[in-house]
Design an enzyme around this catalytic site. Structure first.
Site, PDB file in Angstrom:
ATOM      1  N   ARG A 120      42.435  52.052  42.142  1.00  0.00           N
ATOM      2  CA  ARG A 120      43.020  50.724  42.372  1.00  0.00           C
ATOM      3  C   ARG A 120      43.658  50.608  43.763  1.00  0.00           C
ATOM      4  NH1 ARG A 120      40.620  50.169  38.217  1.00  0.00           N
ATOM      5  NH2 ARG A 120      41.189  48.833  36.461  1.00  0.00           N
ATOM      6  N   SER A 128      44.894  43.799  33.874  1.00  0.00           N
ATOM      7  CA  SER A 128      45.940  44.835  33.794  1.00  0.00           C
ATOM      8  C   SER A 128      47.057  44.480  34.766  1.00  0.00           C
ATOM      9  CB  SER A 128      45.382  46.195  34.194  1.00  0.00           C
ATOM     10  OG  SER A 128      44.363  46.587  33.329  1.00  0.00           O
ATOM     11  N   GLU A 176      50.230  46.074  39.372  1.00  0.00           N
ATOM     12  CA  GLU A 176      48.901  46.142  39.994  1.00  0.00           C
ATOM     13  C   GLU A 176      48.605  44.950  40.912  1.00  0.00           C
ATOM     14  OE1 GLU A 176      45.000  45.244  38.498  1.00  0.00           O
ATOM     15  OE2 GLU A 176      44.831  47.331  37.879  1.00  0.00           O
TER      16      GLU A 176
END
Ligand code: EPU
Length: 346
Positions: A170, A246, A342
């Site tokens: 990520r 997420s 995130e």
């Protein structure tokens, strides 16, 4: 030039429909960008007029402030161009504004392998390298050739080959040293004509069995269909329930910390990494701390997947962050683990 350019922009434009969390956010000026020429004009204008520039893609991984001063642009450029083709692969250059999921469908319908596990991820292809999107055992970096764009300070072109993008879980150079300094215009992928499947992920295996897909002759479309079915079961559709997928990263902890948590909570869901650290399932931690499905301050961690923050009542980013603080605090109190968010905060 300055006033001419602003004439085509919307003034005090609400970006609520352009971010999947449906956060209300007013852009002082807003323009949808459909060509590279218009993009260059916007860059030149923002430099000359010394007006800050904010870039939006699909708005599926951002947290927008109540008000954004200056010019906000949404990249909507379209196009795909085959650069190379041989018996085994096809290399395609995509314009940044192409929809990600449509790109996956285009590939799987042509029997091209590489991104079928990444079906139904919201957003645009230009935003995909920023956080190296990943799902069901595959990350974008595995088939990305290069990323092209402009530096915002000079309008100079950059071309970064895969290695130079510094991809990680990520993460990429675009979230680190190039953050806020560049705009991505094209992404080139190399897709395989030869089946190369990644179906080890347990949930994917189960879904393929329940779809009665023939394990020996799985197509890219079979895998994409299974991924679509899993995501539709577990993840809320942002068009119905605002969310950004997420909301937290799965935290990576040392073996010692993992052992400590495991001793107290043997059911902890964790994956051992190559360097002997452990990636913990943040969804499990949040679920265990009692947040799954609990509505507080009009915000809720999704009842089917505790890692997904939902914003059914269109709260502001400030309100979301106050809620997030409470979640992070409770995970710290219970497990002594730090949860990182995130989405990118603009
Ligand atoms: N779990 C719970 N309760 C929950 C949610 C999860 O106990 O409410 C446990 C489950 O036991 C499950 C484990 O946590 O075994 C992991 O959950 P899941 O397989 O759903 O994957 P994840 O770690 O929650 C990651 C990505 C997703 C991606 C899936 C599948 C991150 C931050 N998220 O989720 O990516 O789709 O794996 O590969 O890495 C996204 O980035 O927006 C996203 C959806």
């Amino acid at each position: 030039m300055t006033s001419n350019f602003l004439e085509q922009c919307h003034k005090n434009y609400n970006l609520q429909k352009l971010n999947t969390l449906a956060v209300p956010s007013i852009a002082e000026y807003f323009l949808d960008i459909s060509t590279d020429r218009l993009l260059l004009q916007a860059l030149q204008f923002s430099q000359k007029a010394e007006i800050p520039l904010t870039i939006l893609g699909g708005g599926s991984n951002v947290l927008l402030p109540d008000k954004i001063m200056g010019l906000v642009i949404k990249i909507s450029t379209q196009g795909r161009e085959v650069l190379l083709e041989d018996d085994n692969s096809l290399t395609v250059r995509f314009a940044a504004g192409e929809n990600w999921h449509d790109t996956v469908l285009w590939c799987v319908k042509k029997n091209l392998y590489g991104i079928e596990n990444l079906a139904l991820i919201p957003g645009t292809i230009g935003a995909a390298p920023i956080q190296n999107i990943g799902a069901y055992g595959v990350e974008l970096m595995s088939c990305l050739e290069r990323v092209e764009g402009f530096y915002l300070s000079t309008n100079e072109l950059f071309i970064l080959e895969n290695e130079a993008c510094l991809f990680a879980y990520r993460d990429s150079i675009f979230k680190q040293s190039m953050r806020g300094k560049a705009v991505i215009t094209h992404v080139t992928l190399t897709l395989s004509k030869v089946p190369k499947l990644h179906v080890e992920y347990p949930a994917l295996q189960e879904q393929l069995i329940s779809n009665k897909a023939d394990e020996d002759s799985l197509s890219a479309l079979d895998v994409a269909s299974a991924v679509i079915a899993i995501r539709q079961q577990k993840l809320p559709n942002p068009e119905q329930i605002p969310n950004a997928g997420s909301f937290f990263k799965n935290p990576v902890v040392s073996k010692a910390i993992y052992k400590k948590i495991y001793n107290e909570y043997p059911a902890v869901v964790a994956y051992r990494m190559a360097d002997d650290t452990y990636k913990l399932a943040a969804g499990w931690l949040i679920d265990q701390a009692g947040w799954r499905g609990k509505l507080l301050d009009n915000i809720c961690m999704h009842h089917k997947q505790a890692l997904v923050l939902t914003n059914p009542n269109h709260c502001t980013t400030q309100q979301l962050l106050a809620f997030v603080d409470k979640v992070q605090e409770s995970i710290w109190d219970k497990f002594h683990v730090n949860l990182e968010i995130e989405p990118i905060q603009l």
